[in-house]
Design an enzyme around this catalytic site. Structure first.
Site, PDB file in Angstrom:
ATOM      1  N   ARG A 113      -8.434  -5.149 -11.599  1.00 41.38           N
ATOM      2  CA  ARG A 113      -8.919  -3.958 -10.898  1.00 41.38           C
ATOM      3  C   ARG A 113      -8.861  -4.098  -9.384  1.00 41.38           C
ATOM      4  O   ARG A 113      -9.567  -3.400  -8.658  1.00 41.38           O
ATOM      5  CB  ARG A 113     -10.338  -3.594 -11.349  1.00 41.38           C
ATOM      6  CG  ARG A 113     -10.423  -3.192 -12.818  1.00 41.38           C
ATOM      7  CD  ARG A 113     -11.801  -2.740 -13.206  1.00 41.38           C
ATOM      8  NE  ARG A 113     -11.855  -2.352 -14.611  1.00 41.38           N
ATOM      9  CZ  ARG A 113     -12.955  -1.987 -15.242  1.00 41.38           C
ATOM     10  NH1 ARG A 113     -14.113  -1.955 -14.582  1.00 41.38           N
ATOM     11  NH2 ARG A 113     -12.926  -1.651 -16.513  1.00 41.38           N
ATOM     12  N   LYS A 135       0.627   2.405   1.098  1.00 40.22           N
ATOM     13  CA  LYS A 135       1.304   3.010  -0.047  1.00 40.22           C
ATOM     14  C   LYS A 135       1.998   1.925  -0.861  1.00 40.22           C
ATOM     15  O   LYS A 135       2.752   1.113  -0.315  1.00 40.22           O
ATOM     16  CB  LYS A 135       2.338   4.034   0.404  1.00 40.22           C
ATOM     17  CG  LYS A 135       1.765   5.365   0.832  1.00 40.22           C
ATOM     18  CD  LYS A 135       2.893   6.356   1.089  1.00 40.22           C
ATOM     19  CE  LYS A 135       2.362   7.725   1.466  1.00 40.22           C
ATOM     20  NZ  LYS A 135       3.459   8.688   1.711  1.00 40.22           N
ATOM     21  N   GLU A 177      14.436   4.428  10.096  1.00 38.52           N
ATOM     22  CA  GLU A 177      12.982   4.628  10.051  1.00 38.52           C
ATOM     23  C   GLU A 177      12.356   4.429  11.438  1.00 38.52           C
ATOM     24  O   GLU A 177      11.378   5.087  11.784  1.00 38.52           O
ATOM     25  CB  GLU A 177      12.347   3.667   9.047  1.00 38.52           C
ATOM     26  CG  GLU A 177      12.700   3.946   7.589  1.00 38.52           C
ATOM     27  CD  GLU A 177      11.945   5.132   7.004  1.00 38.52           C
ATOM     28  OE1 GLU A 177      11.193   5.810   7.743  1.00 38.52           O
ATOM     29  OE2 GLU A 177      12.108   5.378   5.792  1.00 38.52           O
ATOM     30  N   LYS A 218       2.392   4.520  13.379  1.00 38.12           N
ATOM     31  CA  LYS A 218       2.064   4.702  11.965  1.00 38.12           C
ATOM     32  C   LYS A 218       0.612   4.340  11.679  1.00 38.12           C
ATOM     33  O   LYS A 218      -0.071   5.051  10.921  1.00 38.12           O
ATOM     34  CB  LYS A 218       2.992   3.877  11.079  1.00 38.12           C
ATOM     35  CG  LYS A 218       2.707   4.126   9.597  1.00 38.12           C
ATOM     36  CD  LYS A 218       3.830   3.751   8.671  1.00 38.12           C
ATOM     37  CE  LYS A 218       3.512   4.213   7.258  1.00 38.12           C
ATOM     38  NZ  LYS A 218       4.533   3.812   6.269  1.00 38.12           N
ATOM     39  N   GLU A 228      -2.833  11.233   2.947  1.00 42.52           N
ATOM     40  CA  GLU A 228      -1.732  12.175   3.120  1.00 42.52           C
ATOM     41  C   GLU A 228      -2.126  13.610   2.755  1.00 42.52           C
ATOM     42  O   GLU A 228      -1.461  14.303   1.995  1.00 42.52           O
ATOM     43  CB  GLU A 228      -0.511  11.745   2.296  1.00 42.52           C
ATOM     44  CG  GLU A 228       0.791  12.379   2.757  1.00 42.52           C
ATOM     45  CD  GLU A 228       2.025  11.811   2.076  1.00 42.52           C
ATOM     46  OE1 GLU A 228       2.927  12.589   1.756  1.00 42.52           O
ATOM     47  OE2 GLU A 228       2.066  10.585   1.857  1.00 42.52           O
ATOM     48  N   ARG A 232      -0.437  12.788   7.900  1.00 39.16           N
ATOM     49  CA  ARG A 232       0.417  11.711   7.387  1.00 39.16           C
ATOM     50  C   ARG A 232       1.708  12.248   6.774  1.00 39.16           C
ATOM     51  O   ARG A 232       2.699  11.530   6.677  1.00 39.16           O
ATOM     52  CB  ARG A 232      -0.353  10.856   6.377  1.00 39.16           C
ATOM     53  CG  ARG A 232       0.442   9.622   5.936  1.00 39.16           C
ATOM     54  CD  ARG A 232      -0.393   8.613   5.187  1.00 39.16           C
ATOM     55  NE  ARG A 232       0.421   7.450   4.833  1.00 39.16           N
ATOM     56  CZ  ARG A 232      -0.050   6.332   4.307  1.00 39.16           C
ATOM     57  NH1 ARG A 232      -1.353   6.187   4.093  1.00 39.16           N
ATOM     58  NH2 ARG A 232       0.755   5.326   4.017  1.00 39.16           N
ATOM     59  N   ASN A 236       7.009  11.780   6.513  1.00 39.73           N
ATOM     60  CA  ASN A 236       8.050  12.080   5.522  1.00 39.73           C
ATOM     61  C   ASN A 236       9.247  12.797   6.144  1.00 39.73           C
ATOM     62  O   ASN A 236      10.113  13.299   5.413  1.00 39.73           O
ATOM     63  CB  ASN A 236       7.477  12.940   4.387  1.00 39.73           C
ATOM     64  CG  ASN A 236       6.483  12.171   3.538  1.00 39.73           C
ATOM     65  OD1 ASN A 236       6.692  11.013   3.221  1.00 39.73           O
ATOM     66  ND2 ASN A 236       5.386  12.821   3.178  1.00 39.73           N
ATOM     67  N   HIS A 239      12.591  12.640   4.496  1.00 39.70           N
ATOM     68  CA  HIS A 239      12.478  11.936   3.221  1.00 39.70           C
ATOM     69  C   HIS A 239      12.642  12.821   1.991  1.00 39.70           C
ATOM     70  O   HIS A 239      13.064  12.343   0.941  1.00 39.70           O
ATOM     71  CB  HIS A 239      11.145  11.185   3.157  1.00 39.70           C
ATOM     72  CG  HIS A 239      11.168   9.890   3.903  1.00 39.70           C
ATOM     73  ND1 HIS A 239      11.426   9.816   5.251  1.00 39.70           N
ATOM     74  CD2 HIS A 239      10.982   8.610   3.493  1.00 39.70           C
ATOM     75  CE1 HIS A 239      11.381   8.551   5.636  1.00 39.70           C
ATOM     76  NE2 HIS A 239      11.127   7.806   4.591  1.00 39.70           N
ATOM     77  N   HIS A 243      15.225  11.365  -0.586  1.00 37.05           N
ATOM     78  CA  HIS A 243      14.963  10.987  -1.971  1.00 37.05           C
ATOM     79  C   HIS A 243      15.883  11.741  -2.935  1.00 37.05           C
ATOM     80  O   HIS A 243      16.318  11.183  -3.950  1.00 37.05           O
ATOM     81  CB  HIS A 243      13.497  11.249  -2.323  1.00 37.05           C
ATOM     82  CG  HIS A 243      12.550  10.315  -1.652  1.00 37.05           C
ATOM     83  ND1 HIS A 243      11.205  10.566  -1.524  1.00 37.05           N
ATOM     84  CD2 HIS A 243      12.758   9.108  -1.055  1.00 37.05           C
ATOM     85  CE1 HIS A 243      10.618   9.574  -0.892  1.00 37.05           C
ATOM     86  NE2 HIS A 243      11.543   8.675  -0.590  1.00 37.05           N
ATOM     87  N   HIS A 258      18.223   3.296   1.072  1.00 39.51           N
ATOM     88  CA  HIS A 258      17.153   4.229   1.432  1.00 39.51           C
ATOM     89  C   HIS A 258      17.278   4.649   2.895  1.00 39.51           C
ATOM     90  O   HIS A 258      17.174   5.841   3.226  1.00 39.51           O
ATOM     91  CB  HIS A 258      15.795   3.581   1.189  1.00 39.51           C
ATOM     92  CG  HIS A 258      14.638   4.436   1.606  1.00 39.51           C
ATOM     93  ND1 HIS A 258      14.344   5.641   1.015  1.00 39.51           N
ATOM     94  CD2 HIS A 258      13.708   4.269   2.597  1.00 39.51           C
ATOM     95  CE1 HIS A 258      13.281   6.183   1.590  1.00 39.51           C
ATOM     96  NE2 HIS A 258      12.880   5.370   2.555  1.00 39.51           N
TER      97      HIS A 258
END
Length: 348
Positions: A113, A135, A177, A218, A228, A232, A236, A239, A243, A258
């Site tokens: 956990r 993330k 990036e 960031k 987000e 935030r 993206n 992105h 993607h 990527h």
């Protein structure tokens, strides 16, 4: 050594440590009773240098790839941690690029956990983006990072020294990036400085400074919007298109990284911004010229219309609409909710 803090709810949730040498990592690790080190085979030399200075309780090597970025690998990491005797006081240290940090971070989040974890990112892409912000996740049914959680690492240790063996193509993937970050926040003309750096032989001191500057951008955004819900989403930029490009590339058997997809995705976002009247005419052309000077790709490998279906399945989609991050100028972005079909129609 410079420390950049991610502050959530008034407390320091994570730290980004920018240092000139790996030697600065040892005192950080000595604070934990047991350290378990997982690393990408491609950067075994970094893991071995860390282990020599601060012997871990266990080490595990990964063959990091998009294909291996799945739940099977995460569960294998959990099995290794259990067999090796990792408990709630342990630290899982991930050494590698964004795939390695995502896999290890996700495993640490669900094992017992949740145990503590930290990153030593060894790619430019991970140093300026993937390893900062909490993330973690894996691909699912061929869709990028569809499963995951947001939980902050203890720290992210960044050192330009570890980039010295990074292949040029991978370095440029991270450059996309880096430029993306400064398109969002161009404090101190960081975007122009990054273009100048990337257009000439890299200077390690300047690179370290720009990496730290990107980390500050960031970390600040994550501090203000960890989950987000608003700001935030700006990270993206490019992105949603990227993607979709990656998804279509996998389906077609094409080799697209990527970062390469992000580079093209940002240009599509700039074109969409102009088409919607948000950005001045010529912004997309300027970015394309900068990309060319830096050695980044500019050609879209697919007709924009073919990307529509993949974008509707993007994890950020809400019903038929997507929060598209668009440019109004260099250093200024806006978020607009429109459908994928509307977006691609404006680009045709």
């Amino acid at each position: 050594m410079e420390e950049i803090r991610v502050v959530i709810g008034g407390r320091t949730a994570s730290r980004v440590i920018s240092a000139d040498s790996l030697q600065a990592l040892t005192p950080l690790l000595e604070a934990y009773p047991k350290v378990f080190l997982v690393y990408d085979r491609n950067v075994a030399w970094v893991a071995q240098e860390i282990a020599a200075a601060c012997p871990p309780a266990g080490m595990k090597v990964l063959d990091a790839s998009e294909k291996a970025k799945d739940m099977a690998t995460v569960l294998d990491l959990c099995s290794w941690l259990l067999e090796a005797g990792a408990d709630r006081s342990s630290l899982l240290l991930a050494v590698g690029g964004g795939i390695t940090t995502d896999l290890a971070g996700f495993a640490a989040c669900i094992y017992r956990r949740g145990i503590r974890f930290a990153f030593v990112p060894t790619t430019l892409l991970a140093q300026v983006d993937a390893a900062i912000g909490g993330k973690t996740g894996v691909n699912f049914l061929d869709f990028k990072n569809m499963l995951g959680v947001i939980r902050q690492p203890e720290f992210t240790f960044e050192c330009a020294q570890v980039l010295r063996t990074l292949p040029r193509r991978d370095f440029l993937s991270g450059a996309a990036e880096l430029l993306k970050t400064f398109l969002i926040d161009n404090t101190g003309n960081a975007y122009e400085k990054a273009v100048a750096l990337l257009s000439a032989p890299a200077d390690s001191a300047t690179l370290q400074t720009l990496i730290a500057a990107a980390a500050k951008v960031k970390a600040g955004i994550v501090s203000r919007d960890e989950q987000e819900r608003g700001e935030r989403r700006c990270l993206n930029l490019g992105h949603t298109f990227a993607h979709a490009i990656e998804h279509e590339a996998r389906q077609a058997g094409l080799d697209v990284t990527h970062g390469e997809a992000v580079a093209v995705g940002i240009l599509l976002a700039a074109r969409l911004s102009e088409a919607m009247g948000l950005a001045p005419k010529g912004l997309a052309a300027r970015l394309e010229a900068d990309w060319t000077a830096c050695g980044l790709p500019t050609g879209v490998p697919f007709d924009p219309a073919t990307l529509t279906a993949a974008m509707t399945k993007d994890k950020k989609a809400e019903g038929d609409t997507i929060h598209f991050v668009l440019l109004s100028s260099i250093g200024q972005v806006e978020i607009r909710k429109i459908s994928a079909a509307e977006a691609t129609a404006l680009l045709i």
